[in-house]
Design a protein around this motif. Structure first.
Motif, PDB file in Angstrom:
ATOM      1  N   SER A 132     -27.572  43.096  23.602  1.00 34.50           N
ATOM      2  CA  SER A 132     -26.891  43.785  24.701  1.00 34.50           C
ATOM      3  C   SER A 132     -25.382  43.625  24.611  1.00 34.50           C
ATOM      4  CB  SER A 132     -27.401  43.278  26.055  1.00 34.50           C
ATOM      5  OG  SER A 132     -27.025  41.940  26.293  1.00 34.50           O
ATOM      6  N   ARG A 133     -24.922  42.436  24.224  1.00 35.15           N
ATOM      7  CA  ARG A 133     -23.478  42.210  24.101  1.00 35.15           C
ATOM      8  C   ARG A 133     -22.904  42.988  22.920  1.00 35.15           C
ATOM      9  NH1 ARG A 133     -21.810  37.290  26.650  1.00 35.15           N
ATOM     10  NH2 ARG A 133     -19.716  37.743  25.841  1.00 35.15           N
ATOM     11  N   LEU A 134     -23.615  42.989  21.793  1.00 38.20           N
ATOM     12  CA  LEU A 134     -23.122  43.696  20.616  1.00 38.20           C
ATOM     13  C   LEU A 134     -23.063  45.208  20.849  1.00 38.20           C
ATOM     14  CD1 LEU A 134     -24.920  41.762  17.756  1.00 38.20           C
ATOM     15  CD2 LEU A 134     -22.459  41.883  18.149  1.00 38.20           C
ATOM     16  N   HIS A 141     -13.242  48.313  23.729  1.00 36.93           N
ATOM     17  CA  HIS A 141     -13.606  46.972  24.198  1.00 36.93           C
ATOM     18  C   HIS A 141     -14.363  46.283  23.069  1.00 36.93           C
ATOM     19  CE1 HIS A 141     -14.961  43.657  26.680  1.00 36.93           C
ATOM     20  NE2 HIS A 141     -16.185  43.891  26.262  1.00 36.93           N
ATOM     21  N   CYS A 142     -13.659  45.396  22.383  1.00 37.55           N
ATOM     22  CA  CYS A 142     -14.274  44.769  21.210  1.00 37.55           C
ATOM     23  C   CYS A 142     -13.722  43.352  21.048  1.00 37.55           C
ATOM     24  CB  CYS A 142     -13.983  45.614  19.972  1.00 37.55           C
ATOM     25  SG  CYS A 142     -14.897  45.084  18.524  1.00 37.55           S
ATOM     26  N   ASP A 143     -14.084  42.471  21.974  1.00 35.57           N
ATOM     27  CA  ASP A 143     -13.566  41.108  21.971  1.00 35.57           C
ATOM     28  C   ASP A 143     -14.546  40.174  21.249  1.00 35.57           C
ATOM     29  OD1 ASP A 143     -12.429  38.678  22.400  1.00 35.57           O
ATOM     30  OD2 ASP A 143     -12.318  38.835  24.578  1.00 35.57           O
ATOM     31  N   PHE A 144     -14.390  40.079  19.931  1.00 41.25           N
ATOM     32  CA  PHE A 144     -15.252  39.211  19.150  1.00 41.25           C
ATOM     33  C   PHE A 144     -15.085  37.743  19.562  1.00 41.25           C
ATOM     34  CE2 PHE A 144     -15.748  42.003  15.068  1.00 41.25           C
ATOM     35  CZ  PHE A 144     -16.409  42.954  15.833  1.00 41.25           C
ATOM     36  N   GLY A 145     -13.887  37.390  20.030  1.00 47.87           N
ATOM     37  CA  GLY A 145     -13.597  35.994  20.347  1.00 47.87           C
ATOM     38  C   GLY A 145     -14.486  35.414  21.423  1.00 47.87           C
ATOM     39  N   THR A 146     -14.879  36.231  22.406  1.00 47.14           N
ATOM     40  CA  THR A 146     -15.725  35.713  23.480  1.00 47.14           C
ATOM     41  C   THR A 146     -17.180  35.596  23.044  1.00 47.14           C
ATOM     42  OG1 THR A 146     -16.065  37.943  24.380  1.00 47.14           O
ATOM     43  CG2 THR A 146     -14.240  36.660  25.284  1.00 47.14           C
ATOM     44  N   LEU A 147     -17.594  36.439  22.100  1.00 45.35           N
ATOM     45  CA  LEU A 147     -18.994  36.427  21.677  1.00 45.35           C
ATOM     46  C   LEU A 147     -19.264  35.432  20.551  1.00 45.35           C
ATOM     47  CD1 LEU A 147     -21.756  37.614  22.222  1.00 45.35           C
ATOM     48  CD2 LEU A 147     -21.228  39.480  20.632  1.00 45.35           C
ATOM     49  N   GLN A 165     -31.785  45.134  13.228  1.00 48.21           N
ATOM     50  CA  GLN A 165     -32.526  46.391  13.361  1.00 48.21           C
ATOM     51  C   GLN A 165     -32.032  47.186  14.577  1.00 48.21           C
ATOM     52  OE1 GLN A 165     -36.707  45.819  14.067  1.00 48.21           O
ATOM     53  NE2 GLN A 165     -37.221  47.953  13.695  1.00 48.21           N
ATOM     54  N   GLU A 166     -31.850  46.496  15.707  1.00 44.60           N
ATOM     55  CA  GLU A 166     -31.503  47.199  16.936  1.00 44.60           C
ATOM     56  C   GLU A 166     -30.031  47.591  17.015  1.00 44.60           C
ATOM     57  OE1 GLU A 166     -33.104  45.846  20.598  1.00 44.60           O
ATOM     58  OE2 GLU A 166     -34.953  45.091  19.680  1.00 44.60           O
ATOM     59  N   THR A 167     -29.194  47.010  16.161  1.00 44.30           N
ATOM     60  CA  THR A 167     -27.775  47.371  16.158  1.00 44.30           C
ATOM     61  C   THR A 167     -27.383  48.192  14.936  1.00 44.30           C
ATOM     62  OG1 THR A 167     -27.147  45.285  15.061  1.00 44.30           O
ATOM     63  CG2 THR A 167     -27.158  45.307  17.484  1.00 44.30           C
ATOM     64  N   GLU A 168     -28.348  48.545  14.114  1.00 48.67           N
ATOM     65  CA  GLU A 168     -28.058  49.303  12.895  1.00 48.67           C
ATOM     66  C   GLU A 168     -27.329  50.605  13.225  1.00 48.67           C
ATOM     67  OE1 GLU A 168     -30.356  50.904   8.862  1.00 48.67           O
ATOM     68  OE2 GLU A 168     -31.508  50.178  10.590  1.00 48.67           O
ATOM     69  N   GLY A 169     -26.252  50.847  12.507  1.00 48.24           N
ATOM     70  CA  GLY A 169     -25.488  52.077  12.714  1.00 48.24           C
ATOM     71  C   GLY A 169     -24.390  51.963  13.748  1.00 48.24           C
ATOM     72  N   ALA A 170     -24.310  50.825  14.458  1.00 46.91           N
ATOM     73  CA  ALA A 170     -23.240  50.600  15.437  1.00 46.91           C
ATOM     74  C   ALA A 170     -22.108  49.860  14.725  1.00 46.91           C
ATOM     75  CB  ALA A 170     -23.763  49.788  16.616  1.00 46.91           C
ATOM     76  N   PRO A 171     -20.978  50.516  14.472  1.00 49.43           N
ATOM     77  CA  PRO A 171     -19.937  49.921  13.612  1.00 49.43           C
ATOM     78  C   PRO A 171     -19.428  48.574  14.089  1.00 49.43           C
ATOM     79  CG  PRO A 171     -19.490  52.252  14.005  1.00 49.43           C
ATOM     80  CD  PRO A 171     -20.621  51.884  14.898  1.00 49.43           C
ATOM     81  N   MET A 172     -19.163  48.434  15.382  1.00 48.99           N
ATOM     82  CA  MET A 172     -18.607  47.172  15.878  1.00 48.99           C
ATOM     83  C   MET A 172     -19.627  46.038  15.760  1.00 48.99           C
ATOM     84  SD  MET A 172     -15.633  48.096  16.480  1.00 48.99           S
ATOM     85  CE  MET A 172     -14.725  49.612  16.780  1.00 48.99           C
ATOM     86  N   PHE A 176     -19.316  42.661  13.435  1.00 51.42           N
ATOM     87  CA  PHE A 176     -19.465  41.315  13.973  1.00 51.42           C
ATOM     88  C   PHE A 176     -20.489  40.520  13.166  1.00 51.42           C
ATOM     89  CE2 PHE A 176     -21.289  38.133  16.844  1.00 51.42           C
ATOM     90  CZ  PHE A 176     -20.130  37.488  17.272  1.00 51.42           C
ATOM     91  N   LEU A 177     -21.598  41.153  12.809  1.00 50.96           N
ATOM     92  CA  LEU A 177     -22.608  40.468  12.002  1.00 50.96           C
ATOM     93  C   LEU A 177     -22.053  40.106  10.623  1.00 50.96           C
ATOM     94  CD1 LEU A 177     -25.774  42.530  12.977  1.00 50.96           C
ATOM     95  CD2 LEU A 177     -25.152  40.226  13.744  1.00 50.96           C
ATOM     96  N   TYR A 178     -21.221  40.980  10.053  1.00 47.87           N
ATOM     97  CA  TYR A 178     -20.582  40.672   8.770  1.00 47.87           C
ATOM     98  C   TYR A 178     -19.638  39.480   8.926  1.00 47.87           C
ATOM     99  CZ  TYR A 178     -17.778  41.208   4.544  1.00 47.87           C
ATOM    100  OH  TYR A 178     -17.128  40.980   3.351  1.00 47.87           O
TER     101      TYR A 178
END
Length: 197
Positions: A132-134, A141-147, A165-172, A176-178
């Motif tokens: 949900s956060r990702l 709105h892309c604050d990696f620091g808080t997550l 799987q559930e975030t596939e195709g979502a660039p941000m 973050f996973l990278y």
């Protein structure tokens, strides 16, 4: 440099316990989400803004009525995806849609009952919390620091294969996973096994 908002941790926890007690008494399924959910899972985050609860859209009228009956002020009536309320100066969000997807019974059934100070209540499961956060990240709105501390703290309790799987195709989310791979929070080759870092 903009100063951080003051730490409202204890005030937000008191409001969370108040709302949680009302929702438990009402009997409608719900789950704590957002920063307070991370706190309930043991992540040492500073609470600065509000407390968030996921509820089903069909329960909105019953929930708002119960909150009003217990002295909680509804700031905005039910909209398409949330209700805003206030108590003791703290803001409350009752959310019907997480990252564009409706809150479902199945999502709430996966919640884990955890103590928030002295009150036990359902808290969104770690994998659902990360997804949900990702999926809420955008170019605006892309604050990696808080997550990042949340992901580090929960990494052994998250089904990372399902997150991917559930975030596939979502660039941000993919970025973050990278980043987690580069920081060795996740393995760099292939998806992580469920329940392992």
């Amino acid at each position: 440099m903009t100063a951080l908002p003051p730490d409202h941790t204890q005030a937000i926890l008191e409001t969370t316990k108040q709302v949680g007690a009302v929702l438990k008494a009402l009997g409608c399924p719900f789950a704590l989400v957002g920063g307070v959910a991370a706190y309930a899972h043991g992540i040492p985050v500073r609470l600065q803004h509000d407390t968030d609860f996921a509820v089903r859209r069909e329960d909105a009228d019953a929930v708002t009525h119960a909150l009003r009956e217990n002295g909680i002020r509804i700031v905005e009536p039910p909209e398409d995806w949330l209700v805003k309320a206030r108590s003791g100066g703290e803001e409350i969000d009752l959310i019907f849609s997480l990252a564009g997807k409706p809150v479902t019974t199945e999502l709430l059934e996966r919640a884990q009952t955890l103590p928030v100070d002295s009150v036990h209540m359902p808290v969104l499961a770690p994998t659902d919390l990360l997804v949900s956060r990702l999926m809420a990240f955008s170019e605006h709105h892309c604050d990696f620091g808080t997550l990042l501390p949340v992901a580090r703290g929960l990494r052994e309790r998250v089904d990372w294969a399902r997150v991917r799987q559930e975030t596939e195709g979502a660039p941000m989310a993919e970025a973050f996973l990278y980043l987690l791979e580069l920081l060795h929070v996740l393995p760099t080759h292939g998806p992580a096994e469920p329940g392992h870092p």
